[in-house]
Design a protein around this motif. Structure first.
Motif, PDB file in Angstrom:
ATOM      1  N   SER A 226      43.196 -34.764 -32.630  1.00  0.00           N
ATOM      2  CA  SER A 226      44.113 -34.365 -33.696  1.00  0.00           C
ATOM      3  C   SER A 226      44.414 -35.545 -34.613  1.00  0.00           C
ATOM      4  CB  SER A 226      45.408 -33.826 -33.073  1.00  0.00           C
ATOM      5  OG  SER A 226      46.369 -33.552 -34.069  1.00  0.00           O
ATOM      6  N   ARG A 227      44.636 -36.705 -34.036  1.00  0.00           N
ATOM      7  CA  ARG A 227      44.926 -37.898 -34.835  1.00  0.00           C
ATOM      8  C   ARG A 227      43.681 -38.356 -35.593  1.00  0.00           C
ATOM      9  NH1 ARG A 227      48.554 -40.919 -30.133  1.00  0.00           N
ATOM     10  NH2 ARG A 227      50.331 -39.476 -30.278  1.00  0.00           N
ATOM     11  N   THR A 228      42.510 -38.188 -34.982  1.00  0.00           N
ATOM     12  CA  THR A 228      41.267 -38.544 -35.669  1.00  0.00           C
ATOM     13  C   THR A 228      41.043 -37.630 -36.866  1.00  0.00           C
ATOM     14  OG1 THR A 228      40.302 -39.331 -33.586  1.00  0.00           O
ATOM     15  CG2 THR A 228      38.776 -38.836 -35.389  1.00  0.00           C
ATOM     16  N   ALA A 229      41.318 -36.339 -36.676  1.00  0.00           N
ATOM     17  CA  ALA A 229      41.142 -35.382 -37.766  1.00  0.00           C
ATOM     18  C   ALA A 229      42.109 -35.648 -38.920  1.00  0.00           C
ATOM     19  CB  ALA A 229      41.326 -33.959 -37.242  1.00  0.00           C
ATOM     20  N   ALA A 230      43.214 -36.346 -38.626  1.00  0.00           N
ATOM     21  CA  ALA A 230      44.177 -36.700 -39.668  1.00  0.00           C
ATOM     22  C   ALA A 230      43.860 -38.038 -40.319  1.00  0.00           C
ATOM     23  CB  ALA A 230      45.593 -36.731 -39.077  1.00  0.00           C
ATOM     24  N   ASP A 231      42.774 -38.685 -39.882  1.00  0.00           N
ATOM     25  CA  ASP A 231      42.367 -39.988 -40.407  1.00  0.00           C
ATOM     26  C   ASP A 231      40.918 -39.879 -40.896  1.00  0.00           C
ATOM     27  OD1 ASP A 231      41.590 -42.620 -40.850  1.00  0.00           O
ATOM     28  OD2 ASP A 231      42.571 -43.412 -39.068  1.00  0.00           O
ATOM     29  N   PRO A 232      40.708 -39.419 -42.125  1.00  0.00           N
ATOM     30  CA  PRO A 232      39.346 -39.158 -42.606  1.00  0.00           C
ATOM     31  C   PRO A 232      38.406 -40.348 -42.515  1.00  0.00           C
ATOM     32  CG  PRO A 232      40.966 -38.171 -44.075  1.00  0.00           C
ATOM     33  CD  PRO A 232      41.727 -39.016 -43.111  1.00  0.00           C
ATOM     34  N   SER A 233      38.893 -41.570 -42.725  1.00  0.00           N
ATOM     35  CA  SER A 233      37.998 -42.728 -42.671  1.00  0.00           C
ATOM     36  C   SER A 233      37.510 -42.965 -41.253  1.00  0.00           C
ATOM     37  CB  SER A 233      38.707 -43.975 -43.206  1.00  0.00           C
ATOM     38  OG  SER A 233      39.827 -44.301 -42.398  1.00  0.00           O
ATOM     39  N   ALA A 234      38.392 -42.809 -40.270  1.00  0.00           N
ATOM     40  CA  ALA A 234      37.973 -42.964 -38.875  1.00  0.00           C
ATOM     41  C   ALA A 234      37.027 -41.837 -38.476  1.00  0.00           C
ATOM     42  CB  ALA A 234      39.196 -42.979 -37.950  1.00  0.00           C
ATOM     43  N   LEU A 238      32.612 -41.581 -37.139  1.00  0.00           N
ATOM     44  CA  LEU A 238      32.073 -40.909 -35.957  1.00  0.00           C
ATOM     45  C   LEU A 238      30.838 -40.066 -36.263  1.00  0.00           C
ATOM     46  CD1 LEU A 238      35.324 -39.880 -34.052  1.00  0.00           C
ATOM     47  CD2 LEU A 238      33.891 -41.907 -33.770  1.00  0.00           C
ATOM     48  N   ARG A 239      30.444 -40.005 -37.508  1.00  0.00           N
ATOM     49  CA  ARG A 239      29.181 -39.333 -37.826  1.00  0.00           C
ATOM     50  C   ARG A 239      28.008 -40.044 -37.156  1.00  0.00           C
ATOM     51  NH1 ARG A 239      28.773 -35.456 -41.692  1.00  0.00           N
ATOM     52  NH2 ARG A 239      30.728 -34.898 -42.755  1.00  0.00           N
ATOM     53  N   ARG A 240      28.187 -41.330 -36.824  1.00  0.00           N
ATOM     54  CA  ARG A 240      27.145 -42.089 -36.140  1.00  0.00           C
ATOM     55  C   ARG A 240      26.979 -41.665 -34.682  1.00  0.00           C
ATOM     56  NH1 ARG A 240      29.827 -45.595 -39.595  1.00  0.00           N
ATOM     57  NH2 ARG A 240      28.536 -47.056 -40.793  1.00  0.00           N
ATOM     58  N   ALA A 241      27.959 -40.956 -34.127  1.00  0.00           N
ATOM     59  CA  ALA A 241      27.937 -40.589 -32.712  1.00  0.00           C
ATOM     60  C   ALA A 241      26.915 -39.487 -32.445  1.00  0.00           C
ATOM     61  CB  ALA A 241      29.324 -40.127 -32.271  1.00  0.00           C
ATOM     62  N   ARG A 242      26.645 -39.273 -31.170  1.00  0.00           N
ATOM     63  CA  ARG A 242      25.785 -38.160 -30.742  1.00  0.00           C
ATOM     64  C   ARG A 242      26.604 -36.976 -30.283  1.00  0.00           C
ATOM     65  NH1 ARG A 242      23.790 -36.088 -26.069  1.00  0.00           N
ATOM     66  NH2 ARG A 242      24.742 -37.684 -24.761  1.00  0.00           N
ATOM     67  N   LEU A 243      27.731 -37.228 -29.567  1.00  0.00           N
ATOM     68  CA  LEU A 243      28.500 -36.143 -28.951  1.00  0.00           C
ATOM     69  C   LEU A 243      29.966 -36.538 -28.850  1.00  0.00           C
ATOM     70  CD1 LEU A 243      27.373 -33.427 -27.786  1.00  0.00           C
ATOM     71  CD2 LEU A 243      27.662 -34.442 -25.512  1.00  0.00           C
ATOM     72  N   ARG A 258      38.487 -28.919 -38.317  1.00  0.00           N
ATOM     73  CA  ARG A 258      38.621 -30.081 -39.211  1.00  0.00           C
ATOM     74  C   ARG A 258      37.775 -31.239 -38.692  1.00  0.00           C
ATOM     75  NH1 ARG A 258      41.101 -32.250 -43.363  1.00  0.00           N
ATOM     76  NH2 ARG A 258      41.938 -34.351 -43.326  1.00  0.00           N
ATOM     77  N   LEU A 259      37.747 -31.429 -37.380  1.00  0.00           N
ATOM     78  CA  LEU A 259      36.934 -32.497 -36.805  1.00  0.00           C
ATOM     79  C   LEU A 259      35.458 -32.267 -37.103  1.00  0.00           C
ATOM     80  CD1 LEU A 259      37.552 -35.027 -35.045  1.00  0.00           C
ATOM     81  CD2 LEU A 259      36.926 -33.645 -33.059  1.00  0.00           C
ATOM     82  N   ALA A 260      35.030 -31.017 -36.990  1.00  0.00           N
ATOM     83  CA  ALA A 260      33.633 -30.692 -37.276  1.00  0.00           C
ATOM     84  C   ALA A 260      33.304 -30.976 -38.739  1.00  0.00           C
ATOM     85  CB  ALA A 260      33.366 -29.229 -36.935  1.00  0.00           C
ATOM     86  N   ALA A 261      34.237 -30.642 -39.629  1.00  0.00           N
ATOM     87  CA  ALA A 261      33.983 -30.855 -41.051  1.00  0.00           C
ATOM     88  C   ALA A 261      33.918 -32.344 -41.397  1.00  0.00           C
ATOM     89  CB  ALA A 261      35.080 -30.176 -41.869  1.00  0.00           C
ATOM     90  N   LEU A 262      34.763 -33.155 -40.785  1.00  0.00           N
ATOM     91  CA  LEU A 262      34.839 -34.570 -41.137  1.00  0.00           C
ATOM     92  C   LEU A 262      33.773 -35.418 -40.458  1.00  0.00           C
ATOM     93  CD1 LEU A 262      38.717 -35.083 -41.007  1.00  0.00           C
ATOM     94  CD2 LEU A 262      37.287 -35.117 -43.049  1.00  0.00           C
ATOM     95  N   THR A 263      33.408 -35.059 -39.211  1.00  0.00           N
ATOM     96  CA  THR A 263      32.477 -35.894 -38.440  1.00  0.00           C
ATOM     97  C   THR A 263      31.051 -35.358 -38.438  1.00  0.00           C
ATOM     98  OG1 THR A 263      32.827 -34.721 -36.336  1.00  0.00           O
ATOM     99  CG2 THR A 263      34.376 -36.505 -36.897  1.00  0.00           C
ATOM    100  N   GLY A 264      30.899 -34.072 -38.784  1.00  0.00           N
ATOM    101  CA  GLY A 264      29.585 -33.451 -38.679  1.00  0.00           C
ATOM    102  C   GLY A 264      29.251 -33.015 -37.262  1.00  0.00           C
ATOM    103  N   HIS A 265      30.202 -33.158 -36.321  1.00  0.00           N
ATOM    104  CA  HIS A 265      29.976 -32.778 -34.927  1.00  0.00           C
ATOM    105  C   HIS A 265      30.941 -31.666 -34.509  1.00  0.00           C
ATOM    106  CE1 HIS A 265      27.395 -36.230 -34.212  1.00  0.00           C
ATOM    107  NE2 HIS A 265      28.314 -37.027 -34.731  1.00  0.00           N
ATOM    108  N   ARG A 266      30.393 -30.588 -33.976  1.00  0.00           N
ATOM    109  CA  ARG A 266      31.237 -29.596 -33.334  1.00  0.00           C
ATOM    110  C   ARG A 266      31.513 -30.117 -31.917  1.00  0.00           C
ATOM    111  NH1 ARG A 266      31.331 -24.684 -35.811  1.00  0.00           N
ATOM    112  NH2 ARG A 266      31.515 -23.473 -33.892  1.00  0.00           N
ATOM    113  N   PRO A 267      32.777 -30.394 -31.588  1.00  0.00           N
ATOM    114  CA  PRO A 267      33.065 -31.028 -30.301  1.00  0.00           C
ATOM    115  C   PRO A 267      32.715 -30.141 -29.112  1.00  0.00           C
ATOM    116  CG  PRO A 267      35.097 -30.397 -31.422  1.00  0.00           C
ATOM    117  CD  PRO A 267      33.987 -30.204 -32.406  1.00  0.00           C
ATOM    118  N   VAL A 268      32.323 -30.786 -28.032  1.00  0.00           N
ATOM    119  CA  VAL A 268      32.069 -30.116 -26.758  1.00  0.00           C
ATOM    120  C   VAL A 268      33.388 -30.015 -26.005  1.00  0.00           C
ATOM    121  CG1 VAL A 268      31.071 -30.461 -24.459  1.00  0.00           C
ATOM    122  CG2 VAL A 268      29.653 -30.736 -26.488  1.00  0.00           C
ATOM    123  N   GLU A 269      33.763 -28.814 -25.606  1.00  0.00           N
ATOM    124  CA  GLU A 269      34.935 -28.644 -24.758  1.00  0.00           C
ATOM    125  C   GLU A 269      34.489 -28.329 -23.340  1.00  0.00           C
ATOM    126  OE1 GLU A 269      38.666 -26.955 -26.303  1.00  0.00           O
ATOM    127  OE2 GLU A 269      37.425 -26.131 -27.903  1.00  0.00           O
TER     128      GLU A 269
END
Length: 470
Positions: A226-234, A238-243, A258-269
């Motif tokens: 949630s905090r990452t999604a509120a920090d667009p630069s951070a 994370l687009r560099r990440a794999r998962l 929002r996390l998926a939109a900003l990082t390009g990753h749909r998180p694994v739950e």
């Protein structure tokens, strides 16, 4: 069964790093010091000393009891006494914060490093860890986790997440529960991947690890994301990440999107408990659906059961209590045979106490807790009963009821309704914080005239909002 090997990347925690062979050398020194103990406690700060102490217990074949570093004296005394730990392993500077009493303290950083050793080969099914529950219905219970269960759970996750030695795991989670310690420390040691622990799970630290350390696999609780999604630069870093993996509590759908939109990753739950480790997860190579925790891991069976014990159809809509059968299940509760027996159905399936719905395709959606007494706040599972007992220890408190209420950042916050005389809200919050872990303190205390009760005298928590102030 070996839990980790001698080959693999280094471990770095809050900027301090040890190569794999040096870390195992320190673990060997710990093992020599504790050999023959029935169990050892570890003052589980986010530090290399904690990792060396935990691995030392594994090398020696001695059960490890992680103790939250922010636990209050009552909680710590219960864990140490109930577990029967004969020694307390900690960093040299921890003696002052731990106070008097308890088992003898062994400063881990005063032990000389030795030659690295392969893990011991104790009897089949030997206990590796005793992890304490959050005390939902009373004092926390010791959960016996075997070496075989840990190995089975980590291997299943490595397959599901395509986790290899080429990954660099990054997280900043506490090292005293399943997520941060078993998955977040023993996981990379078993797989062979480097670990970068950021000290605290802050978005800017995760971003730096992605940019500077080649972080590819990131663990976090919903509050972190949630905090990452509120920090667009951070988030952009994370687009560099794999998962990106989220667990310990449900990830809100808006945060997922929002996390998926900003990082390009749909998180694994994923889904699990202290008693089961992780049993259900989305896959690295498969679909990832907001609001769902995925499908059973290899070797895991699940079913839904109605209150009357009849099967619930896997139609995606009908809820039922989730039961699990898997090789990563716990061995039982320490010295509590009645509680252990109650936790299992007559045919041997573990009753999770969680309500879920399962679709025809096997995708699981966790609906909620069977009871209202488990609060999930910032990734922690907090037992209402433990907080209520702490409040009732105050001489001015006559009655107390604790629930989780919605919180934008934490998911849920600890909220207390208290009948008391001559005491203020802040005094009660501080009173609990002095006795239990800091994250268990109430963030809000409502002083009320009475608590709603049913004909049997039990507090009806769904009606607490009707309670009136004095």
């Amino acid at each position: 069964m070996e839990l980790f090997g001698t080959a693999g990347g280094p471990v770095r925690i809050a900027g301090r790093e040890l190569a794999r062979d040096e870390l195992l050398g320190r673990a060997s020194a710990v093992a020599a010091e504790i050999a023959g103990a029935d169990a050892v406690a570890v003052h589980a700060t986010a530090s290399l000393e904690t990792v060396a102490a935990v691995l030392g217990g594994i090398v020696a074949g001695v059960p490890v009891v992680p103790v939250p570093p922010d636990s209050g004296p009552d909680e710590r005394a219960h864990i140490l006494g109930d577990s029967g730990a004969g020694l307390l392993l900690a960093a040299r500077g921890a003696a002052e914060s731990l106070g008097d009493g308890g088992p003898p303290l062994v400063p881990v950083d005063d032990l000389p490093g030795g030659a690295s050793a392969s893990p011991a080969e104790p009897r089949p099914g030997a206990t590796a860890m005793i992890l304490y529950t959050s005390g939902t219905t009373g004092a926390p219970k010791g959960v016996l986790i075997s070496r075989d269960a840990i190995a089975a759970g980590l291997d299943a996750l490595a397959e599901a997440w395509e986790w290899t030695p080429d990954d660099v795991l990054v997280h900043g989670l506490p090292l005293f529960h399943v997520h941060g310690l078993i998955l977040g420390v023993l996981g990379p040691l078993r797989v062979g991947s480097p670990l970068v622990h950021t000290g605290r799970p802050r978005p800017e630290l995760y971003a730096a690890a992605a940019r500077d350390d080649g972080g590819s696999l990131f663990f976090g609780v919903p509050t972190v994301w949630s905090r990452t999604a509120a920090d667009p630069s951070a988030a952009e870093a994370l687009r560099r990440a794999r998962l990106l993996v989220s667990g310990s509590a449900p990830l809100p759908v808006p945060v997922f999107e929002r996390l998926a939109a900003l990082t390009g990753h749909r998180p694994v739950e994923r889904y699990g408990m202290t008693e089961t480790l992780i049993t259900v997860s989305a896959r690295a190579a498969g679909d990832r659906r907001p609001g769902y925790v995925g499908t059973p891991l290899p070797g895991v069976e699940t079913r839904l059961v109605a209150e009357d014990g009849t099967p619930v159809p896997a139609d995606g809509e009908t809820p039922g209590e989730l039961h699990v059968r898997a090789p990563m299940l716990f061995q039982g509760y320490l010295n509590r045979p009645e509680a252990t027996a109650k936790a299992f159905a007559e045919d041997g399936w573990f009753r999770t106490g969680d309500i879920a719905a399962v679709g025809p395709d096997g995708w699981h959606r966790i609906v909620g807790r069977a009871s209202t007494d488990l609060i999930k706040s910032g990734g922690y599972r907090i037992g209402a009963g433990e907080v209520e007992n702490a409040l009732l220890a105050h001489p001015g408190v006559r009655e107390a009821a604790v629930v989780g209420t919605p919180h934008e950042d934490l998911g849920e916050q600890v909220t207390a309704f208290v009948v008391a005389d001559g005491v203020a809200e802040r005094q009660l919050i501080d009173f609990v914080a002095e006795r239990l872990s800091a994250h268990k303190r109430p963030r809000t205390v409502h002083l009320v005239e009475s608590l709603p009760r049913n004909a049997m005298g039990k507090v009806v928590k769904t009606r607490l909002g009707e309670a009136t102030a004095p």
